[in-house]
Design a protein around this motif. Structure first.
Motif, PDB file in Angstrom:
ATOM      1  N   SER A 221     -10.162   0.755  75.602  1.00 39.48           N
ATOM      2  CA  SER A 221     -11.306   1.506  76.110  1.00 39.48           C
ATOM      3  C   SER A 221     -11.584   2.649  75.146  1.00 39.48           C
ATOM      4  CB  SER A 221     -11.013   2.061  77.507  1.00 39.48           C
ATOM      5  OG  SER A 221     -10.852   1.027  78.446  1.00 39.48           O
ATOM      6  N   VAL A 222     -12.721   2.607  74.507  1.00 41.52           N
ATOM      7  CA  VAL A 222     -13.077   3.649  73.541  1.00 41.52           C
ATOM      8  C   VAL A 222     -13.932   4.698  74.246  1.00 41.52           C
ATOM      9  CG1 VAL A 222     -14.132   4.191  71.328  1.00 41.52           C
ATOM     10  CG2 VAL A 222     -13.000   1.980  71.661  1.00 41.52           C
ATOM     11  N   ASP A 223     -13.399   5.894  74.376  1.00 41.94           N
ATOM     12  CA  ASP A 223     -14.153   7.013  74.936  1.00 41.94           C
ATOM     13  C   ASP A 223     -14.981   7.639  73.825  1.00 41.94           C
ATOM     14  OD1 ASP A 223     -13.139   7.005  77.648  1.00 41.94           O
ATOM     15  OD2 ASP A 223     -11.233   7.647  76.794  1.00 41.94           O
ATOM     16  N   CYS A 224     -16.285   7.689  74.049  1.00 39.69           N
ATOM     17  CA  CYS A 224     -17.211   8.203  73.034  1.00 39.69           C
ATOM     18  C   CYS A 224     -17.934   9.438  73.559  1.00 39.69           C
ATOM     19  CB  CYS A 224     -18.254   7.145  72.673  1.00 39.69           C
ATOM     20  SG  CYS A 224     -17.588   5.673  71.866  1.00 39.69           S
ATOM     21  N   TRP A 253     -11.782  -1.283  66.598  1.00 40.16           N
ATOM     22  CA  TRP A 253     -12.248  -0.912  67.930  1.00 40.16           C
ATOM     23  C   TRP A 253     -13.330   0.165  67.861  1.00 40.16           C
ATOM     24  CZ3 TRP A 253      -9.920  -4.460  70.744  1.00 40.16           C
ATOM     25  CH2 TRP A 253      -8.622  -4.873  70.424  1.00 40.16           C
ATOM     26  N   LEU A 254     -13.137   1.165  67.001  1.00 37.80           N
ATOM     27  CA  LEU A 254     -14.055   2.301  66.985  1.00 37.80           C
ATOM     28  C   LEU A 254     -15.398   1.966  66.358  1.00 37.80           C
ATOM     29  CD1 LEU A 254     -11.523   3.786  67.896  1.00 37.80           C
ATOM     30  CD2 LEU A 254     -12.053   5.587  66.245  1.00 37.80           C
ATOM     31  N   GLU A 255     -15.409   1.136  65.328  1.00 37.27           N
ATOM     32  CA  GLU A 255     -16.673   0.856  64.628  1.00 37.27           C
ATOM     33  C   GLU A 255     -17.698   0.187  65.540  1.00 37.27           C
ATOM     34  OE1 GLU A 255     -19.780  -1.106  62.619  1.00 37.27           O
ATOM     35  OE2 GLU A 255     -18.112  -2.202  63.524  1.00 37.27           O
ATOM     36  N   PRO A 256     -17.344  -0.888  66.281  1.00 43.84           N
ATOM     37  CA  PRO A 256     -18.355  -1.463  67.178  1.00 43.84           C
ATOM     38  C   PRO A 256     -18.734  -0.530  68.317  1.00 43.84           C
ATOM     39  CG  PRO A 256     -16.237  -2.577  67.445  1.00 43.84           C
ATOM     40  CD  PRO A 256     -16.120  -1.699  66.239  1.00 43.84           C
ATOM     41  N   ALA A 257     -17.788   0.306  68.762  1.00 49.59           N
ATOM     42  CA  ALA A 257     -18.128   1.261  69.820  1.00 49.59           C
ATOM     43  C   ALA A 257     -19.145   2.276  69.321  1.00 49.59           C
ATOM     44  CB  ALA A 257     -16.860   1.965  70.307  1.00 49.59           C
ATOM     45  N   SER A 270     -19.404   8.265  77.262  1.00 48.86           N
ATOM     46  CA  SER A 270     -19.475   6.858  77.637  1.00 48.86           C
ATOM     47  C   SER A 270     -18.128   6.215  77.343  1.00 48.86           C
ATOM     48  CB  SER A 270     -20.596   6.130  76.880  1.00 48.86           C
ATOM     49  OG  SER A 270     -20.358   6.168  75.476  1.00 48.86           O
ATOM     50  N   ASN A 271     -17.942   5.028  77.879  1.00 48.72           N
ATOM     51  CA  ASN A 271     -16.689   4.307  77.698  1.00 48.72           C
ATOM     52  C   ASN A 271     -17.020   2.856  77.392  1.00 48.72           C
ATOM     53  OD1 ASN A 271     -14.459   2.540  79.399  1.00 48.72           O
ATOM     54  ND2 ASN A 271     -13.554   4.180  78.187  1.00 48.72           N
ATOM     55  N   ILE A 272     -16.524   2.358  76.262  1.00 50.19           N
ATOM     56  CA  ILE A 272     -16.867   1.022  75.779  1.00 50.19           C
ATOM     57  C   ILE A 272     -15.573   0.226  75.638  1.00 50.19           C
ATOM     58  CG2 ILE A 272     -18.018  -0.284  73.954  1.00 50.19           C
ATOM     59  CD1 ILE A 272     -19.614   2.322  73.371  1.00 50.19           C
ATOM     60  N   GLN A 273     -15.488  -0.892  76.354  1.00 45.46           N
ATOM     61  CA  GLN A 273     -14.235  -1.626  76.487  1.00 45.46           C
ATOM     62  C   GLN A 273     -14.262  -2.929  75.693  1.00 45.46           C
ATOM     63  OE1 GLN A 273     -13.997  -2.139  80.710  1.00 45.46           O
ATOM     64  NE2 GLN A 273     -13.544   0.011  81.111  1.00 45.46           N
ATOM     65  N   PHE A 274     -13.109  -3.243  75.100  1.00 46.84           N
ATOM     66  CA  PHE A 274     -12.950  -4.467  74.322  1.00 46.84           C
ATOM     67  C   PHE A 274     -11.672  -5.185  74.747  1.00 46.84           C
ATOM     68  CE2 PHE A 274     -15.237  -1.383  71.785  1.00 46.84           C
ATOM     69  CZ  PHE A 274     -16.294  -2.111  71.257  1.00 46.84           C
ATOM     70  N   ARG A 275     -11.684  -6.519  74.558  1.00 55.02           N
ATOM     71  CA  ARG A 275     -10.479  -7.334  74.698  1.00 55.02           C
ATOM     72  C   ARG A 275     -10.490  -8.370  73.580  1.00 55.02           C
ATOM     73  NH1 ARG A 275      -7.065  -8.935  79.662  1.00 55.02           N
ATOM     74  NH2 ARG A 275      -6.858  -6.961  80.794  1.00 55.02           N
ATOM     75  N   MET A 276      -9.424  -9.164  73.539  1.00 55.96           N
ATOM     76  CA  MET A 276      -9.281 -10.148  72.474  1.00 55.96           C
ATOM     77  C   MET A 276      -9.802 -11.521  72.904  1.00 55.96           C
ATOM     78  SD  MET A 276      -8.016  -8.376  70.039  1.00 55.96           S
ATOM     79  CE  MET A 276      -7.573  -9.670  68.860  1.00 55.96           C
ATOM     80  N   VAL A 282     -13.652  -8.519  71.132  1.00 55.17           N
ATOM     81  CA  VAL A 282     -15.025  -8.732  71.599  1.00 55.17           C
ATOM     82  C   VAL A 282     -15.319  -7.724  72.697  1.00 55.17           C
ATOM     83  CG1 VAL A 282     -15.118 -11.186  70.998  1.00 55.17           C
ATOM     84  CG2 VAL A 282     -14.302 -10.500  73.264  1.00 55.17           C
ATOM     85  N   LEU A 283     -16.591  -7.477  72.919  1.00 54.04           N
ATOM     86  CA  LEU A 283     -17.010  -6.525  73.939  1.00 54.04           C
ATOM     87  C   LEU A 283     -16.672  -7.045  75.330  1.00 54.04           C
ATOM     88  CD1 LEU A 283     -18.589  -3.883  74.562  1.00 54.04           C
ATOM     89  CD2 LEU A 283     -20.642  -5.308  74.749  1.00 54.04           C
ATOM     90  N   LEU A 284     -16.104  -6.196  76.145  1.00 51.17           N
ATOM     91  CA  LEU A 284     -15.848  -6.523  77.544  1.00 51.17           C
ATOM     92  C   LEU A 284     -16.875  -5.855  78.450  1.00 51.17           C
ATOM     93  CD1 LEU A 284     -14.059  -7.751  79.783  1.00 51.17           C
ATOM     94  CD2 LEU A 284     -12.661  -5.666  79.671  1.00 51.17           C
ATOM     95  N   ASP A 285     -17.064  -4.548  78.305  1.00 51.95           N
ATOM     96  CA  ASP A 285     -17.969  -3.832  79.200  1.00 51.95           C
ATOM     97  C   ASP A 285     -18.379  -2.512  78.569  1.00 51.95           C
ATOM     98  OD1 ASP A 285     -19.480  -3.472  81.448  1.00 51.95           O
ATOM     99  OD2 ASP A 285     -17.801  -3.299  82.848  1.00 51.95           O
ATOM    100  N   VAL A 286     -19.508  -1.989  79.023  1.00 54.25           N
ATOM    101  CA  VAL A 286     -20.009  -0.689  78.585  1.00 54.25           C
ATOM    102  C   VAL A 286     -20.296   0.142  79.830  1.00 54.25           C
ATOM    103  CG1 VAL A 286     -21.838   0.557  77.360  1.00 54.25           C
ATOM    104  CG2 VAL A 286     -21.035  -1.665  76.491  1.00 54.25           C
TER     105      VAL A 286
END
Length: 366
Positions: A221-224, A253-257, A270-276, A282-286
Motif C-alpha cells: 500500500s503506497v501512501d501518497c 511500487w512507488l513509480e506506478p503509484a 491517497s492510498n494506492i495498493q498493489f499485489r503480484m 499490478v494495481l489492486l485498488d486506489v
C-alpha cells in the motif's frame, strides 16, 4: 503568535483516532483542535475529538453539503477531511473556501474515476500502469465464463463489488462442495461456485462485480501526498506479507503509484495498493482518501497527517523523504474510549457534544 488549526473529520473509520493523535503531536507543537461527527454514538473518533456531534440521518448528498457548510462556518473549520459524501463535497470546493475551509480531498474528477474499480483499472491501464485481467460480471452466465477462463489459465478466481471499500464483499471461488470444512474454525473468504450461482439466480436483479485472479503477496500500500499542483510530496510503501508488515521505497511500487496520483489529481492523501500477478506488481485498488493504517508511517519518522494539513493550508513542505525506514512489525489492537453515557441524546439522535476533558486518550506514535 501562530494560531491554532481547527480540523474536522466526518463519519470516518475508527482507525482515524490515530490520525487525530498525530495531528495533536505535530513536530511544530502547533495547537490543533479536532471536531468529529459520526452516525454511531459509540465510534471512538467521537471520544477522541475535542468536540463531537452526532450526524443527522437520511440526508441526501446535496443536503449533506449544506449541513457540512454550516458545520464549517459555525465551527470555524480550517481543514475538512471528508469521507462520507466525499464526491458531493469536493464538487463544492469553492463554497467551502468561501467560508474559510480547505478540503483535504482530491478533485471531483479523481473521486469519480476511482469510485468504480473497473473504471479505475481502465484509467490506470491507459497511462501504462499494469492491471490484472478482469471481467465485469452481472449474471450467472458471465460469472461462469470468467471463472472458466481464469481456471484454464491456472488461476483461482475471486470477485468483489465494483464499488466499495475495505475489502467488503471480497470472496474466493472454489469448486469444492460446501462441507464441514467451511464450518470449522473461523469464517474464511472461500465460497463454493454452485452457491454463488444459486444466489445470483435467486437475486432480485443483477450484481455488479469484478472477477479476477486471486493475486499473490506481498501486498504493498503506497501512501501518497500530492499537492494541488499534481506533484507528489511524499510516497512510502507499506508492505504486507501474512502477519509481517514493513516499509519500502522500491521504485517498482512507488513509480506506478506516483503516475496514478499525479496523473489523475489525487490531491492530498491517497492510498494506492498493489499485489503480484506472476512475477510483476499490478494495481489492486486506489483509495482517494487517507488510509486507516497511515499512522504506521510514524515508524519511519513521518507525520503524514500533519504534513497534509500544512499543505492544505498552503504551507508547502516541499518533497518529503522518510529519514529512515522502520523495522518489520505486526499489528495488534488496543482499547479506545467511548463517549460518556452521560451525554444526553446520544441514543435519541439529538445533537450532543463532548468536551475535550470528558475522555482519556491512549498513546500512539507521532
Amino acid at each position: 503568535m501562530v494560531s491554532r488549526v481547527r480540523v474536522w473529520l466526518n463519519r470516518t473509520y475508527a482507525e482515524n483516532v490515530f490520525f487525530m493523535d498525530q495531528l495533536r503531536r505535530n513536530p511544530a507543537d502547533r495547537a490543533v483542535e479536532i471536531h468529529a461527527t459520526h452516525g454511531d454514538a459509540d465510534s471512538p473518533v467521537l471520544a477522541a475529538a475535542d468536540t463531537a456531534e452526532l450526524e443527522p440521518e437520511g440526508l441526501s448528498p446535496a443536503a449533506y453539503v449544506e449541513y457540512a457548510l454550516d458545520q464549517c462556518a459555525r465551527r470555524g473549520i480550517d481543514v475538512f477531511v471528508p469521507r462520507l459524501n466525499q464526491a458531493a463535497i469536493v464538487a463544492h470546493r469553492a463554497a467551502f473556501a468561501a467560508v474559510g475551509t480547505a478540503l483535504l480531498a482530491p478533485t471531483p474528477e479523481a473521486v469519480a474515476v476511482f469510485a468504480d474499480k473497473g473504471t479505475a483499472y481502465e484509467a490506470a491501464r491507459s497511462i501504462g500502469v499494469p492491471v490484472p485481467p478482469w471481467w465485469r460480471v452481472r449474471t450467472p452466465v458471465e460469472l461462469l465464463t470468467a471463472v472458466a477462463e481464469l481456471e484454464e489459465s491456472g488461476h483461482l478466481a475471486c470477485f468483489k463489488p465494483a464499488a466499495g471499500a475495505g475489502g467488503v464483499g471480497f470472496r474466493v471461488i472454489t469448486r469444492a462442495p460446501f462441507s464441514l470444512r467451511q464450518l470449522n474454525g473461523f469464517p474464511g473468504p472461500h465460497v463454493p461456485l454452485d452457491l454463488v450461482l444459486r444466489a445470483l439466480e435467486q437475486a432480485d436483479g443483477p450484481v455488479d462485480w469484478l472477477v479476477m485472479p486471486r493475486l499473490e503477496q506481498p501486498e504493498v500500500s503506497v501512501d501518497c501526498l500530492t499537492g494541488p499542483d499534481n506533484r507528489i510530496r511524499l510516497a512510502v510503501g507499506r508492505t504486507k506479507n501474512g502477519r509481517r508488515r514493513g516499509f519500502t521505497l522500491h521504485e517498482q511500487w512507488l513509480e506506478p503509484a506516483r503516475r496514478i496520483a499525479e496523473g489523475f489529481g489525487l490531491h492530498y492523501l491517497s492510498n494506492i495498493q498493489f499485489r503480484m500477478y506472476g512475477d510483476r506488481p499490478v494495481l489492486l485498488d486506489v483509495n482517494p482518501r487517507p488510509a486507516g493504517g497511515l499512522h504506521q508511517l510514524a515508524q519511519c519518522g513521518v507525520n503524514a497527517p500533519w504534513i497534509a494539513v500544512r499543505l492544505a493550508l498552503g504551507e508547502d513542505p516541499g518533497e518529503v523523504t522518510p529519514p529512515f525506514l522502520g523495522q518489520d512489525y505486526t499489528v495488534v489492537s488496543g482499547p479506545r474510549p467511548l463517549r460518556p453515557e452521560a451525554t444526553a441524546g446520544a441514543r435519541t439522535g439529538q445533537r450532543t457534544e463532548v468536551p475535550a476533558q470528558a475522555a482519556f486518550r491512549t498513546g500512539a506514535p507521532a
